[in-house]
Scaffold this active site. Structure first.
Site, short mmCIF file in Angstrom:
data_model
loop_
_atom_site.label_atom_id
_atom_site.label_comp_id
_atom_site.label_asym_id
_atom_site.label_seq_id
_atom_site.Cartn_x
_atom_site.Cartn_y
_atom_site.Cartn_z
N ASP A 166 30.77 -33.31 -2.54
CA ASP A 166 29.89 -33.34 -1.59
C ASP A 166 30.37 -33.66 -0.48
O ASP A 166 31.35 -34.58 -0.36
CB ASP A 166 28.34 -34.23 -2.10
N THR A 168 28.33 -34.60 2.74
CA THR A 168 27.05 -35.79 3.10
C THR A 168 27.18 -37.05 2.26
O THR A 168 26.94 -36.91 0.96
CB THR A 168 26.10 -35.22 3.51
N ASP A 488 24.45 -35.98 -5.25
CA ASP A 488 23.58 -36.98 -5.18
C ASP A 488 22.14 -36.66 -5.14
O ASP A 488 21.09 -37.24 -5.72
CB ASP A 488 23.45 -37.86 -3.80
#
EC number: 7.2.2.10
Length: 911
Positions: A166, A168, A488
């Site tokens: 990912d 972010t 996440d």
């Protein structure tokens, strides 16, 4: 689910006409079609496959065990035959009844020698070494912020070849920050010093930002000492508030002065206008409106700008184009989000504006500043990514952000390097390229893209799952790719589950992500992934070190016991001594060698790959080389020791003779060689310096010294139980000297280049696909071991038997019902399977079959769709068949030919 690919593909072709349904399909198994019950079951099961490493070890241990068993059997047979032939044939002694106990004692002695050989030959320490190594690594990984949920994940990580990360929060800090600004006609690449900004511009900035941000957005002090301040509320607004703090101003003072209830009117943020405005009423009756929003939109409404001396000056469309070219586009190309801050005054004398008409009010603004906001890359990430690339791991970024931001961040991280030929795609393009005309995903198309793909932007969770699955199923390289994924959000669940190793974020991650993952990064940081790779490789190397040590001892001990027994009718190493050697080399060595801490050097090599044999040719060279030295020493001592040391020979001793010095020296030297060879075993790639970092491993030093002390005690005070007699200092020094010889010999061995020794074979390969019998492949993947497999097979045969009986009952019923028309429907008959309707009797923990969208048509094409489970048919009470047992019986094959109307057909669908 590679095994059923063929079946699935054919079925997919049949289903493909149903284009509309395809689009509706959420994330499902192969190409969005989930006709395959097995795949559904597989996704519900916990990951229980034997790990690659354990598979290889089990296989190796079995092979070594078989060889040991053979050796021990031969030893016993030779000893018994030799004794019998020598006593009753050569010496022509009659078998006397009173001598029988003595003969039996001899046979028992031979049997004990056989058992001794067996005990030494079987490497029972192998599984122990893995377990210790994994458990130790997992405990230590906690310190490196890796919380391992499945032990295997740690070892798999050592083989990882690709990481899909990912953006972010993993690569970036997940805190928006103002990094550039255009104030008073100057473009600041870093945040300007407060003195550089004219006082009145500063006043506008401070009030504008403090008032025109939601009062719920604030910056709180860090939770832990030395941590970063916490951002609460809207991330972008926190960035602006943080900008004020960087300019040494406090937004809270302004907010205390102008509490929320004093704001005259607030136009909240709206994604169409992309701006937010707040109106303040001044004490003299005039109004001032502050506005902030996307720079290209707010600038269009500005007709003045605050100049270098802090005074408003005219701002024409031409000036605006200049700013867009010189300020906003450069900021955007660096992946910054640009925000324009502006204000407008309504003088006191005029009639009060029409507040409801927002368009008229938020216009004719004066621009205060343009700021560039970004989510900064974590400072340690570029370095970590370099390490990954050096270690042969490709890092790919999969993000929902727009492609420019993603590309800019990828450049900063080092995922992309200028001048390299790599792909950055958006989710739309990616899907267009991998799907055929019918909208199905094709592996060949993915194979054209993934090797070069580095950034996938604006991607949906489905895209992430598709990419991971595409890389894992790809066969363009001879090694299968091992993919790690970080995520996440709840939407990352499918990709995390599909990946070989899923990393969830411990702080930002949702529970769903953590549940689907194998390792949780407690600090949400990419560098922890590099640590996981290091530990994973370390596990592999530790086990190889242990194997190298253990097999040397095995080879020597077995050959010594075997030849010794055959030549001198007695094993030179006695049973209790062998057990002590076994303890050293199995349990203690696995502790010592499996707890080596990892070094950065592990990241300098490429991943081994899943089918690399455990014992490389270098290790084979070490094993055989050291075994040769040890055998020469032991046999020299055995057959010439009495002359060298001028002692009584211990050979051909009578049955209950006291322990001899001769055999004690052989035993002692043997153990000393093992101890020093344990130090040699610390290096498996042919390095010269075997002492490197030896003091970093306290366990290793303790065990080696401890073993040495215990050996002294055994030899000096072991006496009869250990078959040892006391040795003099001189004899001890010789033993230690011969033991240390292995270190010198090791240097000699590492001088010989492995490439010359073509005849050396590798050992300890993984189980190849071809070796597994077909029926085991067809069964569920969650196999654990052979015993359970046998049990499964038994169960399956038993249920096949039941099915046959049930089928016969059904057939009889079907005929009966055609005789007594209408008396009783065959379907309502209770079936033998009824005991299966109670959940306690389920065979597999599969979910009851829930009809899917594409199962509605299954009723009529049941005969063609034999591979998938028939749907639960109404008015039958044999739902057990659907929920618990998925077996194709021979009955199905014969029943397919029956016409749909016949009773046989109803029987077939239910079976």
């Amino acid at each position: 689910g590679k095994k059923q690919d063929g079946a699935v593909e054919n079925r997919n072709k049949a289903k493909a006409q149903d284009g509309a349904a395809m689009e509706m399909q959420p994330l499902k198994s192969e190409d969005g079609v989930d006709g395959d019950e097995k795949d559904k079951k597989r996704s519900n099961l916990p990951k229980k496959e034997k790990s690659v490493l354990q598979g290889k070890l089990t296989k190796l241990a079995v092979q070594i065990g078989k060889a040991g068993l053979l050796m021990s059997a031969i030893t016993v047979i030779i000893l018994v035959l030799y004794f019998v032939i020598d006593t009753f044939w050569v010496q022509k002694r009659p078998w006397l009844a009173e001598c029988t106990p003595i003969y039996i004692q001899y046979f028992v002695k031979f049997f004990i020698i056989g058992v001794t050989v067996l005990v030494v030959a079987v490497p029972e320490g192998l599984p122990l070494a893995v377990t210790i190594s994994l458990a130790y690594s997992v405990k230590k990984m906690m310190r490196d912020n890796n919380l391992v949920r499945h032990l295997d994940a740690c070892e798999t990580m050592g083989n990882a070849t690709a990481i899909c990360s990912d953006k972010t929060g993993t690569l970036t800090m997940n805190r928006m920050t103002v990094v550039q600004a255009y104030i008073s006609e100057k473009h600041y690449k870093k945040i300007p010093a407060p003195e550089a900004i004219p006082e009145n511009i500063m006043a506008y900035l401070v009030t504008g930002i403090s008032v025109n941000c939601a009062y719920t957005s604030k910056i709180l002090p860090p939770e832990k000492e030395g941590g970063l301040p916490r951002h609460v509320g809207n991330k972008t607004e926190c960035a602006l508030l943080g900008f004020l703090l960087d300019l040494k101003r406090d937004y809270q003072d302004v907010r205390n002065e102008i509490p929320e209830e004093k704001l005259h009117k607030v136009y909240t943020f709206n994604s169409v206008r992309k701006s937010m405005s707040t109106v303040l009423k001044n004490s003299d009756g005039s109004f001032r409106i502050f506005s902030k929003g996307a720079s290209e939109i707010v600038l269009k409404k500005c007709f003045k700008i605050l100049s270098a001396d802090g005074e408003p000056k005219v701002f024409r469309p031409r000036d605006r184009d200049d700013i867009v070219k010189t300020v906003i586009e450069p900021m955007a190309s660096e992946g910054l989000r640009t925000i324009c801050l502006a204000f407008r005054d309504f003088p006191a004398g005029e009639p009060e504006p029409e507040w409801d008409n927002e368009n008229d009010i938020v216009t004719g603004l004066t621009c205060i500043a343009v700021v560039g906001i970004e989510d900064p890359v974590r400072p340690e990430v570029p370095d970590a990514i370099k390490k990954c690339q050096r270690a042969g791991i490709t890092v790919r970024m999969v993000t929902g952000d727009n492609i420019n931001t993603a590309r800019a961040i990828a450049l900063k991280c080092g995922i992309l390097n200028p001048g390299e030929d790599f792909l950055c795609l958006e989710g739309k393009d990616f899907n267009r390229r991998i799907r055929n005309e019918k909208g199905e995903i094709e592996q060949e198309r993915i194979d054209k893209i993934w090797p070069k793909l580095r950034v996938l932007a604006r991607s949906s969770p489905t895209d992430k799952h598709t990419l991971v699955k595409g890389i894992i199923d790809s066969t363009i390289f001879d090694q299968r790719q091992v993919v790690a994924v970080t995520g996440d959000g709840t939407n990352d669940g499918p990709a995390l589950k599909k990946a070989d190793v899923g990393f969830a974020m411990g702080i930002a991650g949702t529970d769903v992500a953590k549940e689907a993952s194998d390792i949780i990064l407690t600090d949400d940081n990419f560098t922890s992934i590099v640590k996981a790779v290091m530990w994973g490789r370390n596990v592999y190397d530790s086990i190889s070190k242990f194997l190298q040590f253990q097999l040397t001892v095995n080879v020597v001990a077995v050959i010594v016991a075997f030849t010794g027994a055959c030549i001198t009718q007695d094993s030179p190493l006695k049973a209790v001594q062998m057990l002590w050697v076994n303890l050293i080399m199995d349990t203690l060595a696995s502790l010592a060698l499996a707890t080596e801490p990892p070094t950065e050097a592990l990241l300098l090599r490429k991943p081994y790959g899943r089918n690399k044999p455990l014992i490389s040719r270098t290790m084979m060279k070490n094993i055989l080389g050291h075994a040769f030295y040890q055998l020469v020493v032991v046999f020299t001592l055995l057959f010439a020791g009495e002359k060298i040391f001028d002692i009584d020979s211990g050979r051909n001793a009578p049955l209950h003779a006291p322990p001899s010095e001769h055999y004690t020296i052989v035993f002692n030297t043997f153990v000393m060689m093992q101890l020093f060879n344990e130090i040699n075993a610390r290096k498996i790639h042919g390095e010269r310096n075997v002492f490197e970092g030896i003091f970093n491993n306290a366990i290793f030093c303790t065990i080696v010294l401890g073993t040495f002390v215990v050996q002294i005690i055994i030899v000096q005070f072991g006496g009869k139980p250990f078959s040892c007699s006391k040795l003099s200092i001189e004899q001890w020094l010789w033993s230690v000297f011969l033991g240390m010889g292995t270190l010198l010999w090791g240097q000699l061995i590492s001088t010989i280049p492995t490439s010359r020794l073509k005849f050396l074979k590798e050992a300890g390969h993984g189980t190849q696909k071809e070796e597994i019998p077909e029926e085991e492949l067809a069964e569920d993947v969650e196999e654990i071991d052979h015993a359970e497999r046998e049990l499964r097979r038994g169960q399956i045969l038993w249920f096949r038997g039941l099915n046959r009986i049930q089928t016969q009952i059904r057939v009889v019923n079907a005929f009966r019902s055609s005789l007594y028309e209408g008396l009783e429907k065959p379907e309502t008959r209770s079936s033998i399977h009824n005991f299966m309707t109670h959940p306690e009797f389920r065979i597999e923990d599969s979910e009851p079959h829930i009809p899917l969208i594409d199962d509605t048509d299954a009723e009529d094409d049941a005969p063609t769709k034999r591979n998938s489970t028939p749907p639960p048919s109404p008015n039958k009470n044999n739902n057990a068949v659907d929920s618990g047992i998925h077996l194709t019986t021979d009955m199905n094959k014969s029943a397919t030919s029956s016409s749909p109307g016949s009773p046989l057909h109803s029987l077939e669908t239910s079976l």
